[in-house]
Every structure is written in C-alpha cells, then in structure tokens.
Scaffold this motif. Structure first.
Motif, mmCIF file in Angstrom:
data_model
loop_
_atom_site.group_PDB
_atom_site.id
_atom_site.type_symbol
_atom_site.label_atom_id
_atom_site.label_comp_id
_atom_site.label_asym_id
_atom_site.label_seq_id
_atom_site.Cartn_x
_atom_site.Cartn_y
_atom_site.Cartn_z
ATOM 1 N N MET A 182 81.935 -15.672 30.249
ATOM 2 C CA MET A 182 80.552 -16.125 30.150
ATOM 3 C C MET A 182 80.465 -17.438 29.376
ATOM 4 S SD MET A 182 77.163 -14.000 28.993
ATOM 5 C CE MET A 182 77.635 -13.814 27.273
ATOM 6 N N LEU A 183 79.607 -18.330 29.855
ATOM 7 C CA LEU A 183 79.396 -19.608 29.188
ATOM 8 C C LEU A 183 78.482 -19.406 27.985
ATOM 9 C CD1 LEU A 183 80.017 -22.674 29.428
ATOM 10 C CD2 LEU A 183 77.798 -22.893 30.583
ATOM 11 N N VAL A 184 78.958 -19.829 26.823
ATOM 12 C CA VAL A 184 78.222 -19.665 25.574
ATOM 13 C C VAL A 184 78.064 -21.029 24.914
ATOM 14 C CG1 VAL A 184 78.367 -18.723 23.228
ATOM 15 C CG2 VAL A 184 78.937 -17.286 25.192
ATOM 16 N N GLU A 185 76.871 -21.284 24.411
ATOM 17 C CA GLU A 185 76.655 -22.504 23.637
ATOM 18 C C GLU A 185 77.141 -22.251 22.214
ATOM 19 O OE1 GLU A 185 73.211 -25.852 22.923
ATOM 20 O OE2 GLU A 185 72.583 -23.765 23.128
ATOM 21 N N ALA A 186 78.235 -22.902 21.842
ATOM 22 C CA ALA A 186 78.822 -22.679 20.519
ATOM 23 C C ALA A 186 77.940 -23.270 19.423
ATOM 24 C CB ALA A 186 80.221 -23.281 20.457
ATOM 25 N N HIS A 187 77.533 -24.527 19.612
ATOM 26 C CA HIS A 187 76.655 -25.163 18.636
ATOM 27 C C HIS A 187 75.955 -26.353 19.270
ATOM 28 C CE1 HIS A 187 80.535 -27.328 18.152
ATOM 29 N NE2 HIS A 187 79.790 -28.383 17.859
ATOM 30 N N GLN A 188 74.981 -26.887 18.538
ATOM 31 C CA GLN A 188 74.222 -28.053 18.973
ATOM 32 C C GLN A 188 74.329 -29.142 17.918
ATOM 33 O OE1 GLN A 188 70.262 -26.432 19.199
ATOM 34 N NE2 GLN A 188 70.522 -25.647 21.286
ATOM 35 N N GLU A 189 74.335 -30.373 18.376
ATOM 36 C CA GLU A 189 74.178 -31.508 17.473
ATOM 37 C C GLU A 189 72.752 -32.019 17.634
ATOM 38 O OE1 GLU A 189 75.538 -36.139 17.197
ATOM 39 O OE2 GLU A 189 77.091 -34.673 17.731
ATOM 40 N N THR B 153 77.702 -31.452 26.642
ATOM 41 C CA THR B 153 76.705 -32.134 27.464
ATOM 42 C C THR B 153 75.670 -32.779 26.550
ATOM 43 O OG1 THR B 153 75.402 -30.084 27.682
ATOM 44 C CG2 THR B 153 76.973 -30.598 29.442
ATOM 45 N N GLU B 154 75.052 -33.835 27.047
ATOM 46 C CA GLU B 154 74.016 -34.528 26.292
ATOM 47 C C GLU B 154 72.659 -34.222 26.899
ATOM 48 O OE1 GLU B 154 74.623 -38.635 25.577
ATOM 49 O OE2 GLU B 154 76.733 -38.407 25.012
ATOM 50 N N GLU B 155 71.670 -34.063 26.035
ATOM 51 C CA GLU B 155 70.310 -33.796 26.500
ATOM 52 C C GLU B 155 69.481 -35.052 26.333
ATOM 53 O OE1 GLU B 155 66.623 -30.688 25.684
ATOM 54 O OE2 GLU B 155 68.701 -30.035 25.572
ATOM 55 N N ASP B 156 68.898 -35.530 27.432
ATOM 56 C CA ASP B 156 68.049 -36.713 27.405
ATOM 57 C C ASP B 156 66.608 -36.255 27.278
ATOM 58 O OD1 ASP B 156 66.665 -39.036 27.674
ATOM 59 O OD2 ASP B 156 67.642 -39.692 29.517
ATOM 60 N N GLU B 157 66.053 -36.372 26.069
ATOM 61 C CA GLU B 157 64.714 -35.851 25.835
ATOM 62 C C GLU B 157 63.619 -36.760 26.373
ATOM 63 O OE1 GLU B 157 64.402 -34.496 21.768
ATOM 64 O OE2 GLU B 157 65.147 -32.599 22.532
ATOM 65 N N LEU B 158 64.010 -37.907 26.957
ATOM 66 C CA LEU B 158 63.019 -38.732 27.635
ATOM 67 C C LEU B 158 62.813 -38.274 29.075
ATOM 68 C CD1 LEU B 158 63.980 -42.301 26.399
ATOM 69 C CD2 LEU B 158 62.106 -40.846 25.619
ATOM 70 N N MET B 159 63.655 -37.323 29.508
ATOM 71 C CA MET B 159 63.552 -36.807 30.867
ATOM 72 C C MET B 159 63.000 -35.393 30.822
ATOM 73 S SD MET B 159 64.887 -39.215 32.836
ATOM 74 C CE MET B 159 65.517 -38.507 34.348
ATOM 75 N N TYR B 160 62.300 -35.010 31.877
ATOM 76 C CA TYR B 160 61.919 -33.612 31.995
ATOM 77 C C TYR B 160 62.116 -33.167 33.435
ATOM 78 C CZ TYR B 160 57.374 -35.096 33.919
ATOM 79 O OH TYR B 160 56.392 -35.646 34.683
ATOM 80 N N GLY C 253 64.972 -33.138 17.953
ATOM 81 C CA GLY C 253 65.435 -32.487 19.169
ATOM 82 C C GLY C 253 66.947 -32.389 19.206
ATOM 83 N N VAL C 254 67.442 -31.822 20.298
ATOM 84 C CA VAL C 254 68.879 -31.639 20.482
ATOM 85 C C VAL C 254 69.468 -32.878 21.147
ATOM 86 C CG1 VAL C 254 70.664 -30.231 21.574
ATOM 87 C CG2 VAL C 254 68.579 -29.147 20.700
#
Length: 235
Positions: free
Chosen positions: A94-101, A191-198, A222-223
């Motif tokens: 199973m894919l688990v999110e270990a941590h966030q920056e 992976t990177e999260e682009d918070e300017l996109m939805y 945000g993340v």
C-alpha cells in the motif's frame, strides 16, 4: 452513507442536530481566533509557529470553504469528512505518505494513505480523484491512470486532538476506498503540490480566476512536497 452521497448533505444533517458556529457569524480569521481563544485552555498562540502546526487562517479557510464544521461548544469540536485512498501495487503493498514538507520548510509526519478533506458538493469518488490528482501530480495522478474500486468502500469515525491545530478536538469521518494507479514508481518517491492549481471535474488542473479571494495579506501554510513509500500489508 453511500459512496455517492455528497458532503454538503451530511453537513446539513449535522447542522440540524448540533449547535454550530459559521464563518458569517465569526466574520474573519481574527474573529475565529478570538472565539477560539476563550474556548481553548491552551489558546492558539502556538498555531503556525510550533513545527508541523498551521495558523488560524488555515482553519478559517477550511470553515469558510465548507470543508469543516465547528461545534459551538467549550471546548469546541472540529468535524471533517476525509476521503482516504488505499492505493496498492501489483505486489499488494500500500502507498503511504511518510511525511510532508510544508511551504515554510517544516516537516509533518503522516504515515497514512493518501487522504483529502472533502469539499461541499463532492461525493467520495470525486474527492478521491481530486486528492490523487493534487497530491500525486497532474502526470502520476492523471484520471486516465486511476481506477477507484467503489466496492471496497468503508467508513469509520475517529476523535482525537488535531496535530495541525493543537488543543482542538477533531472528529474525523473517514471514507476509505481502494484504488489502482497505473505506472507509479516501484520505490519510494516524492511529489510536489502546486497550490496555484486546482482540480476540476474533467480531471485536469486549471489556474484560479483573477477574482480569487485574498485574505488581507495573511499567509496560509500549505504543503510543498509529499514523500511516499510502499508498505507491505499483513497477509
């Protein structure tokens, strides 16, 4: 609740059975901070400054955008519906999110499957597609690569103090489904999260319009990055 029920319908049922405080009544993030300060013994002074926490403006946005409801009680209770996606590979891991920056450089430990707060009007399937797109990115999380297994749907409720907002008791209503996402990396990845996109209903990312609301110079946290690993599951 079935997988096709909308979060808006559930929030309406909650509002008829409990006394809630609304964004309109509070008026602003400052109003929310004042309301919380007289109801939380620990106050909110550490929110956004202690590692892994978020400022009051983040909670204000959650309330204003309908992602949560707040019980008008002492102490208050935050209620949030979460879509949790258990993505498995061919080996059954199973894919688990270990941590966030976070955007401010701090690290938040997660150790849980991909999860996303549900928005008003969304059903579980829609929230899962959006969460996969936003957290895995527009390429790895493209809708054409994702299969949501609705027959695996389950629901559970947990209540605990929020890690993001210390001292704030939170009831999590977790809607879980299994999913298959084609061609993900076989080892740990980021992976990177682009918070300017939805995410929109067509499964693509678009920029917000120029009329998007600002919050008087207040900065949300945000993340920036998600760190993933594959975890073997008990047989």
């Amino acid at each position: 609740m079935t997988s096709l029920d909308c979060i808006e319908e559930v929030q309406n049922r909650i509002s008829h059975s409990r006394q809630l405080i609304t964004a309109n009544e509070l008026g602003s993030s400052d109003g929310l901070a004042s309301w919380l300060s007289i109801r939380l013994p620990s106050g909110v002074s550490q929110w956004g400054s202690a590692p892994g926490t978020k400022p009051v403006i983040n909670l204000w946005m959650e309330l204003k955008e309908g992602e949560i409801v707040l019980e008008d009680s002492c102490p208050p209770r935050r209620i949030v519906h979460v879509a949790s996606v258990k993505i498995r590979n061919k080996a059954g891991h199973m894919l688990v999110e270990a941590h966030q920056e976070m955007a401010d450089g701090t690290i938040r430990l997660r150790n849980r499957p991909l999860s996303e707060k549900m928005k008003p009007g969304e059903n579980v399937e829609e929230a899962c597609f959006r969460g996969i797109f936003e957290e895995l990115g527009s390429q790895l999380g493209a809708r054409s690569r994702v299969r949501i297994l609705l027959g695996s749907y389950s629901r559970k409720e947990e209540e605990r103090e929020s890690l993001s907002y210390p001292g704030l008791l939170t009831s999590y209503v977790i809607h879980s489904v299994d999913a298959i996402v084609d061609n993900l990396p076989e080892t740990g990845f980021c992976t990177e999260e682009d918070e300017l996109m939805y995410y929109n209903c067509s499964g693509s990312g678009v920029l917000p319009s120029e009329g998007s609301e600002s919050f008087s110079g207040e900065v949300t946290v945000g993340v920036r990055k998600h760190f993933w690993r594959w975890v073997p599951q008990p047989s």
